[in-house]
Design a protein around this motif. Structure first.
Motif, PDB file in Angstrom:
ATOM      1  N   UNK A 241      14.815 -60.223 -48.620  1.00 11.77           N
ATOM      2  CA  UNK A 241      15.180 -60.685 -49.960  1.00 11.77           C
ATOM      3  C   UNK A 241      13.952 -61.088 -50.761  1.00 11.77           C
ATOM      4  N   UNK A 242      12.953 -61.667 -50.073  1.00  9.01           N
ATOM      5  CA  UNK A 242      11.727 -62.042 -50.783  1.00  9.01           C
ATOM      6  C   UNK A 242      11.044 -60.795 -51.328  1.00  9.01           C
ATOM      7  N   UNK A 243      11.014 -59.739 -50.527  1.00 10.46           N
ATOM      8  CA  UNK A 243      10.437 -58.480 -50.991  1.00 10.46           C
ATOM      9  C   UNK A 243      11.232 -57.888 -52.152  1.00 10.46           C
ATOM     10  N   UNK A 244      12.556 -57.992 -52.050  1.00  7.01           N
ATOM     11  CA  UNK A 244      13.395 -57.471 -53.131  1.00  7.01           C
ATOM     12  C   UNK A 244      13.126 -58.246 -54.422  1.00  7.01           C
ATOM     13  N   UNK A 245      13.010 -59.571 -54.288  1.00  7.35           N
ATOM     14  CA  UNK A 245      12.731 -60.410 -55.451  1.00  7.35           C
ATOM     15  C   UNK A 245      11.385 -60.037 -56.064  1.00  7.35           C
ATOM     16  N   UNK A 246      10.382 -59.849 -55.205  1.00  6.89           N
ATOM     17  CA  UNK A 246       9.057 -59.470 -55.708  1.00  6.89           C
ATOM     18  C   UNK A 246       9.103 -58.132 -56.428  1.00  6.89           C
ATOM     19  N   UNK A 247       9.828 -57.173 -55.856  1.00  2.33           N
ATOM     20  CA  UNK A 247       9.863 -55.862 -56.506  1.00  2.33           C
ATOM     21  C   UNK A 247      10.583 -55.963 -57.853  1.00  2.33           C
ATOM     22  N   UNK A 248      11.665 -56.762 -57.896  1.00  6.77           N
ATOM     23  CA  UNK A 248      12.377 -56.955 -59.161  1.00  6.77           C
ATOM     24  C   UNK A 248      11.447 -57.574 -60.213  1.00  6.77           C
ATOM     25  N   UNK A 249      10.676 -58.576 -59.795  1.00  6.90           N
ATOM     26  CA  UNK A 249       9.788 -59.227 -60.759  1.00  6.90           C
ATOM     27  C   UNK A 249       8.707 -58.274 -61.251  1.00  6.90           C
ATOM     28  N   UNK A 250       8.178 -57.451 -60.340  1.00 11.86           N
ATOM     29  CA  UNK A 250       7.156 -56.488 -60.773  1.00 11.86           C
ATOM     30  C   UNK A 250       7.738 -55.433 -61.723  1.00 11.86           C
ATOM     31  N   UNK A 251       8.944 -54.943 -61.425  1.00  7.75           N
ATOM     32  CA  UNK A 251       9.567 -53.952 -62.315  1.00  7.75           C
ATOM     33  C   UNK A 251       9.770 -54.541 -63.713  1.00  7.75           C
ATOM     34  N   UNK A 252      10.162 -55.803 -63.748  1.00  2.00           N
ATOM     35  CA  UNK A 252      10.380 -56.434 -65.049  1.00  2.00           C
ATOM     36  C   UNK A 252       9.065 -56.714 -65.769  1.00  2.00           C
ATOM     37  N   UNK A 253       8.100 -57.214 -64.990  1.00  7.09           N
ATOM     38  CA  UNK A 253       6.801 -57.533 -65.575  1.00  7.09           C
ATOM     39  C   UNK A 253       6.150 -56.276 -66.163  1.00  7.09           C
ATOM     40  N   UNK A 254       6.359 -55.145 -65.489  1.00  7.47           N
ATOM     41  CA  UNK A 254       5.762 -53.888 -65.936  1.00  7.47           C
ATOM     42  C   UNK A 254       6.210 -53.552 -67.363  1.00  7.47           C
ATOM     43  N   UNK A 255       7.400 -54.032 -67.723  1.00  6.24           N
ATOM     44  CA  UNK A 255       7.945 -53.692 -69.051  1.00  6.24           C
ATOM     45  C   UNK A 255       7.711 -54.791 -70.073  1.00  6.24           C
ATOM     46  N   UNK A 256       6.925 -55.797 -69.670  1.00  5.37           N
ATOM     47  CA  UNK A 256       6.679 -56.968 -70.520  1.00  5.37           C
ATOM     48  C   UNK A 256       6.165 -56.576 -71.910  1.00  5.37           C
ATOM     49  N   UNK A 294      14.970 -53.407 -45.270  1.00  4.30           N
ATOM     50  CA  UNK A 294      15.224 -53.659 -43.855  1.00  4.30           C
ATOM     51  C   UNK A 294      16.265 -54.765 -43.758  1.00  4.30           C
ATOM     52  N   UNK A 295      16.696 -55.036 -42.570  1.00  6.20           N
ATOM     53  CA  UNK A 295      17.660 -56.116 -42.388  1.00  6.20           C
ATOM     54  C   UNK A 295      19.057 -55.676 -42.756  1.00  6.20           C
ATOM     55  N   UNK A 296      19.972 -56.607 -42.676  1.00  4.85           N
ATOM     56  CA  UNK A 296      21.375 -56.268 -42.887  1.00  4.85           C
ATOM     57  C   UNK A 296      21.923 -56.775 -44.207  1.00  4.85           C
ATOM     58  N   UNK A 297      21.233 -57.738 -44.783  1.00  2.45           N
ATOM     59  CA  UNK A 297      21.790 -58.347 -45.987  1.00  2.45           C
ATOM     60  C   UNK A 297      21.375 -57.625 -47.255  1.00  2.45           C
ATOM     61  N   UNK A 298      22.386 -57.217 -48.001  1.00  3.83           N
ATOM     62  CA  UNK A 298      22.120 -56.675 -49.325  1.00  3.83           C
ATOM     63  C   UNK A 298      22.269 -57.836 -50.297  1.00  3.83           C
ATOM     64  N   UNK A 299      21.177 -58.234 -50.927  1.00 10.33           N
ATOM     65  CA  UNK A 299      21.255 -59.363 -51.859  1.00 10.33           C
ATOM     66  C   UNK A 299      21.332 -58.833 -53.292  1.00 10.33           C
ATOM     67  N   UNK A 300      21.668 -59.727 -54.198  1.00 14.94           N
ATOM     68  CA  UNK A 300      21.718 -59.301 -55.605  1.00 14.94           C
ATOM     69  C   UNK A 300      20.318 -58.916 -56.085  1.00 14.94           C
ATOM     70  N   UNK A 301      19.263 -59.487 -55.456  1.00 11.97           N
ATOM     71  CA  UNK A 301      17.898 -59.086 -55.834  1.00 11.97           C
ATOM     72  C   UNK A 301      17.669 -57.613 -55.507  1.00 11.97           C
ATOM     73  N   UNK A 302      18.198 -57.171 -54.355  1.00  3.07           N
ATOM     74  CA  UNK A 302      18.065 -55.752 -54.002  1.00  3.07           C
ATOM     75  C   UNK A 302      18.688 -54.870 -55.079  1.00  3.07           C
ATOM     76  N   UNK A 303      19.914 -55.232 -55.474  1.00  2.00           N
ATOM     77  CA  UNK A 303      20.628 -54.383 -56.439  1.00  2.00           C
ATOM     78  C   UNK A 303      19.949 -54.440 -57.804  1.00  2.00           C
ATOM     79  N   UNK A 304      19.558 -55.641 -58.191  1.00  2.00           N
ATOM     80  CA  UNK A 304      18.887 -55.757 -59.498  1.00  2.00           C
ATOM     81  C   UNK A 304      17.569 -54.993 -59.500  1.00  2.00           C
ATOM     82  N   UNK A 305      16.870 -55.035 -58.360  1.00  4.22           N
ATOM     83  CA  UNK A 305      15.612 -54.281 -58.265  1.00  4.22           C
ATOM     84  C   UNK A 305      15.902 -52.781 -58.363  1.00  4.22           C
TER      85      UNK A 305
END
Lengths: 430, 113
Positions: A241-256, A294-305
């Protein structure tokens, strides 16, 4: 002073003080205990003051090592001067035989690995000290981020006194609840990570929101959120989830750069100049995204990313893979059925089935206005009506949205739409 | 060319309250300034002073804590620079980074006869 180097002193230091402020605060809070945060702050400030007095004519070869050494000396002086704090420390480290033992404990606290762990613990402690998300953000920015009260006030559009008061309240709560850094075990904190992720994302969004605050400072909040998420990763706490959150933040930041115009006005996704998007940041986003798979949990950060990544790779608005997006939005609504996720899904639905169909869905879901009236509902409704040329109906919804919106850029955008609809409605009546 | 001492007086409580980023910018600005004057060959030295000290009153020989007796300002450091005359030295001192903060700069010619 090194004279033969071409880079300026400012470039040599970068954001060193802010970063080291967070590191020293983590090390010293661990050493003194969180209930003595005011001593910690004094030591950090005195350390920077010493740099001001020394560096102009004697710049150290290793600025970080220099600052850490001075901080340790200042802390030792404090212990020697203050019996109260010495007694407290002797009690805290009960196996002390000699004052020198105290100093070797302090050396340990400044170990790079231990600092990482304690930054992480501070992040957890701050997120759990208060339920108020603003106050969580203020505490984390001040202690870990090295942001000043007035900088936080500017970035969060609050007044300085309110920020100072809220910070003190959190510090007091930490004392009262007796939350100490040593209580936070790095290994047992996975369950607590969810909240920390949420706080980091809130911090990111404070920076990302296009509003009236100073642009640069807003961007710094985003980078600070990213830095904190990386601390989570470094604290031996691998979490998809931390990786998903980081990727989401980078995708958003890229469009800043693309999403705010020169006058600070909001530019909609469909009108953004995609050449302004930062390819390099998108690339980093994808690296974290693949790490998150990886892992089993799909978090909302994954989907948003995943959603953000689709936008990032589409060459223009029209050619976006809308049916794939709808698939992700369906998942997001299922996972997190809030008015906001529903409304975002309806916008995507419109791209596939047209505004008429989307409006029907919206009207069938009147509950999306609740629990409290949100501007997004009326903004989306207004847009769906406008696109079907029902201008006088759209006027009413844009007016409702405008009265509920809080963000300056959004208000400006809504009033533009409102004016346009009024003009179109009048033209239609003639 | 003569040597001039710039006595930098600061309001210490104000300086110590600076947030890290601003602190750093101030440090870097001082470093830049010193570098600039050094490159021009007119920087002759300087040191920062710690804020703790003692003051001895001559006639009574009473020693008191702190260099600052009644005023909020205290000497935080000094620079020695080279300039043609006092007016030129003042012009240089006006660009000292500490000018942006509460306090004052005293410009004094070093006495040589």
């Amino acid at each position: 002073m090194e004279k033969d180097e071409n880079i300026s002193p400012q470039e040599k230091i970068g954001h060193l003080f802010r970063e080291l402020s967070g590191k020293m605060t983590a090390a010293l809070s661990h050493f003194f205990g969180l209930q003595h945060l005011e001593f910690v702050e004094d030591v950090v400030q005195e350390t920077f003051y010493a740099a001001l007095k020394t560096w102009p004519t004697h710049f150290p070869a290793n600025p970080q090592a220099w600052l850490f050494k001075v901080a340790k000396n200042k802390a030792i002086n404090l212990i020697k001067r203050n019996h109260h704090i010495r007694d407290h420390l002797i009690k805290k480290y009960w196996n002390l035989h000699h004052e020198n033992d105290l100093f070797s404990i302090m050396d340990g606290a400044f170990d790079e690995g231990i600092i990482h762990d304690n930054q992480f613990r501070l992040l957890i402690a701050g997120s759990h000290a208060t339920v108020n998300s603003r106050n969580q953000i203020i505490f984390i920015l001040k202690t870990l981020g090295g942001f000043g009260t007035s900088e936080i006030a500017n970035a969060l559009i609050m007044n300085t006194e309110a920020v100072a008061k809220n910070y003190q309240r959190t510090v007091k709560a930490l004392k009262e609840k007796g939350i100490g850094l040593e209580d936070v075990s790095v290994r047992e904190t996975r369950a607590k990570l969810d909240l920390v992720h949420k706080v980091i994302y809130l911090l990111f969004n404070e920076g990302y929101k296009a509003s009236s605050g100073p642009h640069l400072l807003k961007e710094e909040l985003c980078f600070e959120a990213i830095r904190l998420a990386k601390i989570l990763l470094q604290a031996h706490c691998f979490n998809p989830a931390t990786n998903a959150l980081l990727s989401l933040m980078y995708f958003n930041l890229a469009r800043f750069q693309g999403r705010v115009g020169q006058m600070g006005e909001l530019i909609l996704l469909k009108d953004q100049d995609r050449k302004l998007w930062d390819k390099q940041l998108i690339g980093i986003g994808f690296q974290y995204f693949s790490e998150s798979m990886t892992g089993e949990n799909l978090t909302s950060f994954h989907i948003e990313a995943a959603i953000a990544s689709l936008h990032c790779i589409s060459s223009d608005y029209k050619s976006t893979d809308w049916s794939k997006l709808l698939f992700y939005h369906d998942k997001l609504v299922a996972l997190n059925p809030s008015p906001v996720t529903h409304l975002n899904r309806i916008v995507v639905l419109k791209m596939i089935k047209g505004p008429g169909f989307a409006l029907k869905q919206l009207l069938e879901n009147e509950h999306l206005q609740t629990p409290k009236k949100n501007y997004l509902y009326f903004a989306v409704k207004g847009q769906l009506l406008e696109e079907q040329h029902m201008f006088s109906d759209a006027v009413a919804d844009y007016e409702a949205a405008l009265s509920l919106a809080e963000n300056q850029s959004e208000k400006r955008f809504l009033s533009q739409r409102l004016e346009q609809c009024k003009i179109n409605a009048q033209a239609g009546n003639k | 060319m003569k040597n001039f001492m710039l006595l930098l007086r600061e309001e210490i409580e104000e300086t110590q309250k600076l947030p890290p980023q601003e602190f750093q910018e101030l440090v870097a600005a001082h470093m830049n300034w010193v570098q600039e004057l050094t490159e021009k060959g007119i920087f002759k030295g300087g040191e920062g002073l710690e804020y703790e000290g003692k003051t001895i009153k001559n006639a009574t020989r009473v020693v008191s804590d702190g260099p600052f007796i009644e005023t909020k300002e205290c000497v935080g450091g000094y620079y020695i620079i080279q300039a043609a005359d006092i007016d030129a030295a003042v012009e240089i001192a006006k660009n000292c980074p500490c000018i942006k903060y509460p306090g004052s700069i005293e410009v004094r010619a070093v006495s040589v006869y």
